[in-house]
Design an enzyme around this catalytic site. Structure first.
Site, mmCIF file in Angstrom:
data_model
loop_
_atom_site.group_PDB
_atom_site.id
_atom_site.type_symbol
_atom_site.label_atom_id
_atom_site.label_comp_id
_atom_site.label_asym_id
_atom_site.label_seq_id
_atom_site.Cartn_x
_atom_site.Cartn_y
_atom_site.Cartn_z
ATOM 1 N N GLU A 289 -12.727 -15.369 30.520
ATOM 2 C CA GLU A 289 -12.953 -16.645 30.797
ATOM 3 C C GLU A 289 -13.683 -17.272 30.285
ATOM 4 O O GLU A 289 -13.613 -18.665 29.217
ATOM 5 C CB GLU A 289 -13.464 -17.174 32.546
ATOM 6 C CG GLU A 289 -12.171 -17.169 33.419
ATOM 7 C CD GLU A 289 -12.979 -17.316 34.751
ATOM 8 O OE1 GLU A 289 -11.931 -18.181 35.386
ATOM 9 O OE2 GLU A 289 -14.043 -17.963 35.207
ATOM 10 N N HIS A 310 -3.751 9.488 31.834
ATOM 11 C CA HIS A 310 -2.693 10.002 32.925
ATOM 12 C C HIS A 310 -1.793 8.537 32.554
ATOM 13 O O HIS A 310 -0.847 9.390 33.230
ATOM 14 C CB HIS A 310 -3.020 11.276 33.547
ATOM 15 C CG HIS A 310 -3.626 12.171 33.299
ATOM 16 N ND1 HIS A 310 -3.390 13.409 32.755
ATOM 17 C CD2 HIS A 310 -5.375 12.565 33.125
ATOM 18 C CE1 HIS A 310 -3.853 13.824 32.823
ATOM 19 N NE2 HIS A 310 -5.285 13.768 32.771
ATOM 20 N N LYS A 424 -3.249 -23.895 39.622
ATOM 21 C CA LYS A 424 -3.355 -24.991 40.717
ATOM 22 C C LYS A 424 -3.108 -26.033 40.868
ATOM 23 O O LYS A 424 -2.589 -26.489 41.866
ATOM 24 C CB LYS A 424 -5.014 -25.537 40.968
ATOM 25 C CG LYS A 424 -6.172 -24.057 40.867
ATOM 26 C CD LYS A 424 -7.127 -24.402 40.816
ATOM 27 C CE LYS A 424 -8.323 -22.780 40.515
ATOM 28 N NZ LYS A 424 -9.553 -23.649 40.687
#
Ligand code: PA5
Length: 447
Positions: A289, A310, A424
């Site tokens: 951010e 792995h 949003k």
């Protein structure tokens, strides 16, 4: 007391020490900009002196509130998202027993999390598991308007009030939010909850050393005084009066920026202890951010090793050479497990007999580091003497300070997050939120 440390030697085959030290002036200037408040986002620098400025009275208030919740609750749900939960989860997971929630003779409440997603199954199952349990809620939102925690809180508040009555519920709910604004502030004042304030000048991802992190961490039975004491050490060790060569935050910032300029666009934070998984999640928010903007920024990724060797090991060893790796290494562990000799030795592991499991892990760590360097992955190493609140406090502040310096070196405002708003707006438009009529019409036309 020891300090955490940074070693950049295994990055030096990729960028030179001279190149990194050529960044000295820029790094020092960036550090000074943080302290003088002359850079972008200078209204969000409250985190800079949080460790040294928190008072004994503030810590006592947090501890007293935590003790009240501890005395009433077997489970405390920390409601929050992003910076409002990741720091807590990082500390609690790092320091508590990995199987804490299965222990029957627990001394501390179990901390569960909500509001960090909009998963219906998750909320249903959380609500089911809380039935018949004595629980409390710490509702954390700096803005006080974030949808995910608000939604979870609405559901949990109702459940708690139905279980223990509205009056008792008030004593089991704590709100941590802005001093004046936001829906959570209004709600908390109206309901009469105990509240703590997130200072205006501390952004979510830099808020772990405010009540946002300190309260739930104290509820979990972890020493917040040690956490803060560790952060104080690092606040001093990364000040503007500390020479570049001794300032690990400045060196880290300079090295990663130099690597970025050389084409290493992805930083992988690797740990060799599963309990540190959420430290990396916290770090990803902090750096993602703070730096990912204006078309720039290192992509912060993370792996748990040896587990992910792995799965992701092939890519790291051999994929596109655009990555560098920062390993969090732990010197001394809390527990001891010795590998015993087996008479039959069918698994062929007797060559390890007498060794601690951690000796095997340490050789895996060393072997991996060398393999990755051979494979073209520059490697930085941050060493923690031990996983304790004190050293985690150091680590938090180190990463925060380095992030501020690094963001300024990159030429971005490390303290805003305009990109977080895009989803949003679309979500509210799609959900027909009042006030979003125009956006609703526009987005529905695109479907
Ligand atoms: O770093 C930030 O400021 C954000 O990502 C927040 O941590 C996150 O969005 C949660 O916000 P709030 O605490 O306002 O609910």
């Amino acid at each position: 007391m020891k300090k955490i440390s940074l070693n950049i030697d295994k990055a030096l085959g990729f960028v030179t020490r001279e190149q990194i030290y050529a960044q000295e002036a820029k790094a020092n200037e960036s550090n000074a900009m943080l302290h003088n408040g002359t850079g972008a986002g200078n209204d969000f620098l409250g985190w800079l002196h949080l460790p040294s400025s928190i008072t004994d009275a503030e810590l006592t208030d947090i501890e007293n509130t935590a003790n009240l919740l501890r005395s009433k609750c077997e489970v405390v749900v920390a409601v929050g998202i992003g910076g409002s939960y990741l720091g807590t989860k990082a500390v609690v997971e790092a320091l508590n027993n990995s199987f804490d929630w299965l222990q029957t003779d627990r001394k501390n409440p179990v901390i569960l999390y909500a509001g960090q997603n909009i998963g219906e199954d998750y909320l249903y199952e959380l609500s089911e598991i809380l039935k018949g349990k004595q629980f409390g809620i710490i509702n954390i939102s700096k803005s006080g308007t974030t949808t995910e925690p608000a939604l979870a809180f609405r559901i949990l508040k109702k459940q708690l009030e139905e279980a223990v009555g509205k009056e008792e519920a008030k004593h089991r709910i704590v709100a941590i939010t802005d001093a004046n604004k936001g829906a959570l502030r209004t709600l908390a004042d109206q309901e009469g909850y105990k509240t703590f304030i997130i200072p205006d000048n501390v952004g979510g991802r830099f808020s772990v050393l405010t009540p946002v992190g300190l309260l739930p961490i104290a509820v979990a039975g972890i020493s917040i005084r040690d956490l803060v004491a560790g952060a104080v050490v690092m606040e001093k060790a990364t000040g503007t009066d500390v020479p570049f060569a001794d300032n690990m935050a400045a060196i880290y910032a300079a090295t990663r920026n130099e690597l970025y300029q050389s084409g290493k666009k992805i930083e992988i934070l690797a740990n060799f202890h599963p309990k540190l998984h959420y430290i990396a999640e916290w770090w990803k928010q902090l750096y993602g951010e703070s730096e990912g903007k204006d078309g720039k920024g290192i992509f912060p990724a993370s792996v748990d090793l040896t587990t992910d060797l792995h799965s992701m090991g092939q890519w790291i060893q051999d994929g596109e050479r655009t990555i560098f790796e920062t390993v969090i290494s732990v010197e001394t562990l809390d527990r001891t497990v010795i590998i015993e000799t087996d008479k039959e030795n069918l698994d062929g592991l007797n060559f390890l007999a007498g060794k601690r499991v951690d000796e095997v892990n340490k050789m895996a760590e060393l072997g991996t580091q060398l393999a990755h360097v051979d494979g073209g992955v520059p490697n930085l190493k941050i060493t923690l003497p031990q996983v304790t609140p004190y050293y985690i406090g150091q680590l938090f502040y180190f990463f925060e300070k380095a992030c501020g310096i690094s963001g300024y070196m990159l030429g971005v405002n490390p303290f805003d997050q305009p990109g977080v708003e895009a989803y949003k707006k679309n979500m509210f438009a799609l959900l027909d939120k009042p006030g979003f009529e125009k956006e609703t019409e526009a987005i529905k036309a695109r479907l």
